[in-house]
Design an enzyme around this catalytic site. Structure first.
Site, short mmCIF file in Angstrom:
data_model
loop_
_atom_site.label_atom_id
_atom_site.label_comp_id
_atom_site.label_asym_id
_atom_site.label_seq_id
_atom_site.Cartn_x
_atom_site.Cartn_y
_atom_site.Cartn_z
N GLU A 60 42.16 27.88 47.58
CA GLU A 60 42.26 29.48 47.79
C GLU A 60 41.96 29.85 49.13
OE1 GLU A 60 40.15 31.85 44.67
OE2 GLU A 60 40.29 33.49 46.04
N CYS B 230 40.94 32.23 31.99
CA CYS B 230 40.82 33.55 32.52
C CYS B 230 42.42 34.26 32.64
CB CYS B 230 40.33 33.67 33.96
SG CYS B 230 41.22 32.63 35.14
#
Ligand code: SF4
Length: 282
Positions: free
Chosen positions: A125, A12
């Site tokens: 994250e 990505c």
């Protein structure tokens, strides 16, 4: 045998950016470069990076050089402050979409909202975003996790970038029941959902599906689960060497997709392998 490769297979935007940053940093640095945790969940890429003297470490005390790369998941701000305080050169490859979630969490906290982060409690994250909401935040893996809150005046919501929209909507719905005011920042990155949707569409029209990516990669594992749910035989592999020709011997069509941390050369290797077995395309 026709070979169909998903357009969205592989890196990505955020991962591509982090890898390029690592390559560039390795080229311009004399000594060893460290990444805090593996840069991505792909053992083949991590070992290529090690050959370029880019090595994952678990903590700042393990550094052998003076350069530290922050991976795309991001880290709590204190980690960057600590590294800079030690005189290290910090190269921040946090994905801009993750950075946005961190900034919104910080803003909501400053504005006096009880911050809710929708995502997986143990994901790095999420731990990074949590630290930007300075102590007031709650991580909700699903709506029931908000039961501990009771009635609150104001709730501010952000999402782990890879959370599903369905889960986000369930949690936001529960927030509306609990608070008089709810401020929502949809920080979901659609790279994951688009990849998943395309993988399922391909899986429905092929006889065998190959999903490429690290066995330790959560998004690749989820991708293979989704392909399997279509009823098509699906194999999660890291490299072409794992392919058993029997899997594809009677297949008219073979589909290929790959997780966000799978490089193009692994996808190309698999295509080449299938072509040697008589495959055609893409
Ligand atoms: S999935 Fe989205 S948010 Fe996560 S690294 Fe990739 S581009 Fe960034």
């Amino acid at each position: 045998m026709e070979i169909i490769v998903a357009e969205k297979a592989g890196f990505c935007f955020g991962v591509k950016r982090a890898i390029q940053t690592a390559y560039d940093t390795a080229h311009e640095t004399e000594g060893e470069v460290a990444t805090l945790g593996p840069l991505i969940h792909n053992p083949q890429v991590v070992s290529r990076l090690k050959e370029m003297k880019v090595r994952p470490v678990e903590g700042l005390d393990e550094l052998r050089g003076d350069t530290l790369i922050i991976r795309s998941h991001g880290v709590p701000k204190e980690v960057i402050d600590d590294a800079e305080g030690r005189g290290l050169r910090v190269i921040n490859a946090t994905c801009p979409f993750v950075k946005k979630a961190q900034n919104y969490a910080s803003l909501l906290q400053e504005e006096g909202y009880r911050v809710v982060i929708v995502g997986d409690k143990r994901h790095p994250e999420v731990r990074g975003i949590l630290a930007y909401a300075v102590g007031s935040a709650l991580v909700a893996e699903d709506a029931k996790d908000l039961d501990v809150l009771g009635k609150v005046a104001r709730i501010g919501v952000v999402a782990q970038t890879t959370t599903t929209l369905e889960r986000f909507q369930r949690v936001v719905g529960r927030c509306l029941e609990l608070a008089g005011e709810v401020k929502v920042f949809n920080t979901i990155c659609d790279a994951t959902s688009i990849r998943q949707q395309e993988a399922q569409e391909i899986a429905r029209k092929v006889d065998v599906m190959l999903v490429l990516g690290g066995k330790n990669s959560g998004n690749t594992t989820r991708l293979s689960e989704l392909c399997r749910e279509t009823g098509t035989p699906t194999h999660h592999i890291e490299t072409a060497a794992e392919i058993d020709p029997i899997w594809v011997s009677a297949a008219g069509k073979v589909g290929i997709t790959a997780g966000a941390s799978t490089p193009q050369w692994i996808i190309a290797d698999v295509v080449t392998f299938l072509r040697r077995l008589g495959g055609e395309g893409p």
